[in-house]
Design an enzyme around this catalytic site. Structure first.
Site, PDB file in Angstrom:
ATOM      1  N   GLU A 333       0.863  -1.183   0.000  1.00 33.17           N
ATOM      2  CA  GLU A 333       0.000   0.000   0.000  1.00 33.17           C
ATOM      3  C   GLU A 333       0.897   1.229   0.000  1.00 33.17           C
ATOM      4  O   GLU A 333       1.850   1.318   0.797  1.00 33.17           O
ATOM      5  CB  GLU A 333      -0.904   0.019   1.233  1.00 33.17           C
ATOM      6  CG  GLU A 333      -1.763   1.279   1.312  1.00 33.17           C
ATOM      7  CD  GLU A 333      -2.602   1.367   2.581  1.00 33.17           C
ATOM      8  OE1 GLU A 333      -3.352   2.346   2.726  1.00 33.17           O
ATOM      9  OE2 GLU A 333      -2.498   0.460   3.437  1.00 33.17           O
ATOM     10  N   ASN A 392      -4.340   5.528  -2.713  1.00 28.75           N
ATOM     11  CA  ASN A 392      -5.564   6.119  -2.170  1.00 28.75           C
ATOM     12  C   ASN A 392      -6.245   6.988  -3.220  1.00 28.75           C
ATOM     13  O   ASN A 392      -5.608   7.748  -3.933  1.00 28.75           O
ATOM     14  CB  ASN A 392      -5.236   6.966  -0.937  1.00 28.75           C
ATOM     15  CG  ASN A 392      -6.487   7.554  -0.308  1.00 28.75           C
ATOM     16  OD1 ASN A 392      -7.318   6.836   0.218  1.00 28.75           O
ATOM     17  ND2 ASN A 392      -6.622   8.862  -0.393  1.00 28.75           N
ATOM     18  N   GLU A 424      -7.838   2.401  -3.718  1.00 24.69           N
ATOM     19  CA  GLU A 424      -8.493   2.335  -2.408  1.00 24.69           C
ATOM     20  C   GLU A 424      -9.419   3.533  -2.241  1.00 24.69           C
ATOM     21  O   GLU A 424      -8.970   4.677  -2.336  1.00 24.69           O
ATOM     22  CB  GLU A 424      -7.460   2.345  -1.285  1.00 24.69           C
ATOM     23  CG  GLU A 424      -6.682   1.054  -1.129  1.00 24.69           C
ATOM     24  CD  GLU A 424      -5.876   1.047   0.157  1.00 24.69           C
ATOM     25  OE1 GLU A 424      -6.078   1.947   0.997  1.00 24.69           O
ATOM     26  OE2 GLU A 424      -5.037   0.145   0.328  1.00 24.69           O
ATOM     27  N   ASP A 454     -11.637   0.742   1.486  1.00 24.83           N
ATOM     28  CA  ASP A 454     -10.760   0.920   2.630  1.00 24.83           C
ATOM     29  C   ASP A 454     -11.578   1.194   3.888  1.00 24.83           C
ATOM     30  O   ASP A 454     -12.694   1.726   3.814  1.00 24.83           O
ATOM     31  CB  ASP A 454      -9.798   2.085   2.359  1.00 24.83           C
ATOM     32  CG  ASP A 454      -8.622   2.093   3.316  1.00 24.83           C
ATOM     33  OD1 ASP A 454      -8.385   1.057   3.967  1.00 24.83           O
ATOM     34  OD2 ASP A 454      -7.944   3.128   3.418  1.00 24.83           O
ATOM     35  N   GLU A 511      -5.878  -4.975   7.861  1.00 24.74           N
ATOM     36  CA  GLU A 511      -4.786  -4.050   8.148  1.00 24.74           C
ATOM     37  C   GLU A 511      -4.688  -3.833   9.661  1.00 24.74           C
ATOM     38  O   GLU A 511      -5.631  -4.078  10.405  1.00 24.74           O
ATOM     39  CB  GLU A 511      -4.998  -2.716   7.435  1.00 24.74           C
ATOM     40  CG  GLU A 511      -6.267  -1.978   7.823  1.00 24.74           C
ATOM     41  CD  GLU A 511      -6.399  -0.653   7.108  1.00 24.74           C
ATOM     42  OE1 GLU A 511      -5.426  -0.243   6.453  1.00 24.74           O
ATOM     43  OE2 GLU A 511      -7.456  -0.023   7.229  1.00 24.74           O
TER      44      GLU A 511
END
Length: 860
Positions: A333, A392, A424, A454, A511
């Site tokens: 990520e 993101n 995400e 997310d 996560e």
């Protein structure tokens, strides 16, 4: 412009005629003989009348009584009144003015004076109304923002010895009130709050509304602010008729320095209110040095963000993702860090929320996307394993019309497949404008990008939105994971989330995993991928490349094992032959395409099939296996065809008798020994191709009978399914359902919402009917249900009413009510289906005519 309307109230016909003659050229005239008649005309024309000319001495109701009535009524009190009288005495004029008259003229009338005074009063009234519109908020009647600032400034200047505070309020999630209960309900709530403000500060301060749900007041400081005061205020707001669990946050600015602009005072009070949003049990906050420091810090960040981007002070860090199944590196990520030349590395929590508010986040996101694509290209050229990286996409990015074009340009520039870039989107973004989010994300998925939700599990609408959103991967919220691992493995909702993801064909990334216990918990319930400090912290590019090199080395070591595994996953070709040479030749011929399994006898052949039926592409079967086992195996294979339809190529030395017997028993082809491997290759490929083609044709035929949206039968499928209905299946009840308001739902909420409603109704029919019943989408918003062996007409009607009621209660949509109507026809003898459907259609028409959302049973 239409002429303005004047009401002349005068009992003398001649005087009315004279006044009308003076005014006729410039105004429209209404006439009344006395006060009572004038009141009736006022009720009818109150919004049109610009001025009243009123005589005092009249029968039935005199002018003074009329004046006292209209000045006491807010609906009429603003209309200017000129009193006309025969007497010109000062006492009469004073009396008229004391009753509320605006001016006084004596008889006989002087045209120029009448016209001048009428025009002056009308202009004065219109100017006052225009000023009033600027001064007051149209909805609540409180001061507008600009006039509130002006009044506060005047009050502070006029009272230098008194102490004041600015108090501002903000209603949490007020948008939800409008979305759920409607804008009129939200407006009524705002008016109720405004009334409470007015009562609270009456005589002690000034109130204003700044738009939306923000209110402000200037209060003279007479008390200490405490929780009790604001808890009681919040309770009063929730006691309003239109309040539903409303939470209000207040911010206070103590006025010490009066040179600070009033606008800035109010901004600081609102900043204090916003600082406690989302904090349970906190109702107010006071602007202080800490908040002031935060404000100055944000201002400094804002002033430096453009230069920071130009100088590449923003650095991309990578947090590795690992496969729970084998522990291998599965991707990363991308996270952004700000390496400020004076402050050093800044935590994203300090600048990301600010950038989201001021809109700079879109430029920062695009900067990160470009850096990530450049990294992926570099790793590709170095020969590293092609792992995906997640970036993101903020809610501000999604609202850009050219977002897909921007992303496609990047991957084309760096020659990458879209699947290498995972996008995400936080769960909260899906709740703000779901229609636009769905359309944009659908487009991105069509282009090949992988979509991740997310922070799943952190928002209030997760499960509701999950059903609608186009997704590939769920990322479970960090706090959610850490709290769930405290529960036993068979408790909590984590297992449910995993099962739900499996059912929806979604991968799950957990996560924030920090302990071995959390990892074992996730492994036990079947998670896919994991990231967190237990494995690795976010790291710069150079450190991550070390992990890539280690992964490449491990991948090389595991290559033989993976090759073996791939071979085991390939389709299987069974060669059952007593001669080893044929088995060896088949391995050489077909080894690159199939996993070839040789069997020297019937027992070995059947053992090889056991458990592998779903993998077998074809069987090459010698009919001369020892103990006549060839035909025994052929019998077994033919008997399996209801479940496993495996092609069989029979072989033997030349023998018409063996060939005919094999083909009669069901072999797909026959080849004489000795045969060439080239000939065998062609026969196997042809047989497998024919069988695959037939399977595809059957699948396509089955698909042709199904509605693509609901999975129910379509018209063709319904017709085919109705053919086998026999006399013992009677009586048959035919239901014709029609979804009410679907066009309005499509027009108001969009076709995606309409399609979702159709799907939900199809699922509801499946739940509330039997497996033996026939369900079909007849077209558009119409559905047909055919129930065989229906008890009687009342039972049929009860079932239809049940389905309509359940749909009405469970399938709600925003702003537009969802309902369905039904027509029912019961058939007691065999007759054409079209005739029964026609009767059900008549009943449906009657149901919709009588009352939408109901049922009607056809009775002739």
């Amino acid at each position: 412009m239409p002429q303005k309307l004047i009401l002349v109230v005068e009992d003398n016909q001649i005087n009315r005629t004279v006044l009308s003659g003076i005014l006729f050229a410039e105004y429209r005239i209404l006439e009344a003989e006395n006060g009572q008649e004038a009141l009736s005309l006022l009720k009818e024309h109150k919004d049109e009348i610009s001025l009243i000319l009123l005589d005092i001495i009249m029968p039935v109701m005199d002018g003074y009584t009329f004046l006292s009535i209209i000045k006491a009524d807010p609906a009429y009190s603003g209309i200017p009144v000129i009193v006309t009288t025969q007497s010109g005495s000062e006492s009469d004029e004073v009396t008229a003015l004391s009753y509320g008259a605006n001016d006084f003229v004596a008889k006989p009338y002087k045209p120029q004076i009448i016209l001048h005074r009428v025009a002056s009063l009308i202009n004065l009234r219109e100017t006052a109304a225009m000023i009033n519109q600027f001064q007051y908020d149209r909805l609540t009647g409180l001061y507008s923002k600009e006039f509130f600032y002006q009044r506060v400034k005047e009050t502070l200047q006029q009272s230098p010895e008194r102490e004041f505070d600015i108090v501002c309020s903000d209603i949490e999630n007020f948008k939800l009130v409008n979305d759920i209960f409607g804008v009129p309900a939200g407006d009524r709530l705002l008016c109720g709050v405004a009334d409470l403000y007015t009562k609270f500060v009456s005589g002690k301060g000034i109130c204003g509304r700044f738009g939306a749900d923000h209110f402000a007041c200037l209060l003279e400081r007479h008390w200490e602010y405490n929780d009790k005061l604001f808890v009681e205020a919040n309770a009063l707001i929730n006691a309003l008729p239109n309040a539903k669990n409303v939470v209000v946050k207040w911010g206070i600015y103590n006025i010490v320095d009066r040179t600070v602009p009033v606008e800035q005072m109010c901004d600081r009070a609102l900043l204090a209110a916003r600082s406690i949003k989302g904090q349970y049990g906190k109702y107010f906050a006071t602007y202080d040095d800490e908040l002031r420091g935060k404000l100055l810090r944000e201002q400094t960040i804002t002033e430096g963000m453009e230069a920071a981007l130009a100088q590449e002070q923003f650095v991309v860090y990578l947090q590795p993702k690992y496969s729970i199944k084998d522990g291998g590196l599965a991707g990363a990520e991308a996270l952004v860090r700000w390496n400020h030349p004076q402050w050093g590395f800044q935590h994203p929590g300090e600048f990301i929320p600010l950038f989201e508010r001021n809109g700079f986040i879109t430029r920062l996101d695009q900067y990160v996307w470009e850096k990530v694509c450049a990294m992926l290209r570099e790793w590709e050229e170095k020969g590293y394993e092609p792992l995906p990286v997640s970036v993101n996409v903020s809610r501000a990015d999604v609202y850009q019309a050219d977002l897909p074009d921007i992303l496609i340009h990047l991957i084309q520039k760096y020659k990458l497949p879209p699947s290498r870039l995972h996008l995400e989107i936080t769960e909260s973004a899906y709740t703000e404008n779901p229609g636009q989010i769905i359309a944009t994300v659908n487009r991105l998925r069509e282009l090949g990008f992988v979509i991740e939700m997310d922070d799943f599990g952190s928002g209030y609408s997760s499960l509701n939105m999950l059903n609608k959103m186009p997704l590939d991967i769920l990322k479970l919220d960090m706090n959610f994971i850490q709290s769930e691992t405290a529960k036993p493995a068979d408790q909590g909702i984590l297992r449910f989330i995993m099962d739900l993801a499996r059912w929806m064909n979604l991968s799950v990334v957990a996560e924030g995993v920090e302990t071995k216990t959390q990892l074992e918990r996730l492994r036990e319930i079947g998670g896919d991928y994991v990231q967190g400090y237990y494995f690795a912290r976010p790291m710069p590019k150079a450190e991550f490349e070390v992990l890539l090199l280690e992964a490449a080395k491990a991948s090389k070591e595991k290559a033989p094992h993976r090759a073996k595994l791939r071979a085991q996953q390939r389709p299987l070709l069974l060669v059952a032959d007593e001669e080893e040479s044929y088995r060896v030749q088949a391995q050489q011929t077909f080894g690159s395409r199939y996993q070839v399994v040789g069997a020297p006898d019937g027992a070995s052949a059947l053992a090889a099939l056991d458990g592998n039926e779903h993998r077998v592409a074809a069987v090459v079967l010698s009919l001369t296996l020892p103990d006549c086992a060839g035909f025994n195996v052929l019998d077994q294979l033919v008997g399996m065809r209801d479940i496993w339809n495996i092609p069989v190529i029979a072989t033997s030395p030349p023998s018409e008798q063996l060939e005919e017997r094999a083909l009669e028993l069901g072999a797909d082809d026959f080849v004489c020994k000795p045969y060439s491997q080239k000939s065998l290759w062609r026969r196997v490929m042809r047989t497998v191709g024919i069988r695959s083609s037939a399977q595809r044709e059957r699948a396509l035929e089955k698909e042709a009978y199904r509605d693509y949206l609901t999975g129910l039968l379509n018209r063709r499928g319904l017709s085919a399914a109705c053919d086998p209905i026999r006399e013992e299946d009677l009586p048959v009840a035919v239901y014709l359902f029609d979804l009410d308001n679907l066009k309005q739902i499509n027009d108001t909420l969009g076709h995606l919402e309409g399609d979702g409603l159709i799907q939900r109704f199809g699922a509801l029919l499946s739940r509330h009917t039997r497996k033996s019943d026939l369900l079909a989408r007849y077209g558009g918003d119409e559905f047909i249900v055919i129930m065989q062996r229906m008890g009687d007409e009342q039972a049929a009607l009860a079932k239809g009413e049940e389905i309509c009621r359940v749909f009405r209660e469970s399938c709600r949509t925003d702003r537009v009510p969802a309902a369905c109507s039904a027509g029912i026809a019961v058939c007691h003898a065999q007759e054409p289906l079209a005739d029964v459907i026609a009767r059900a259609d008549e009943a449906l028409y009657r149901a919709k005519s009588d009352n939408k959302g109901g049922c009607c049973l056809w009775k002739g």
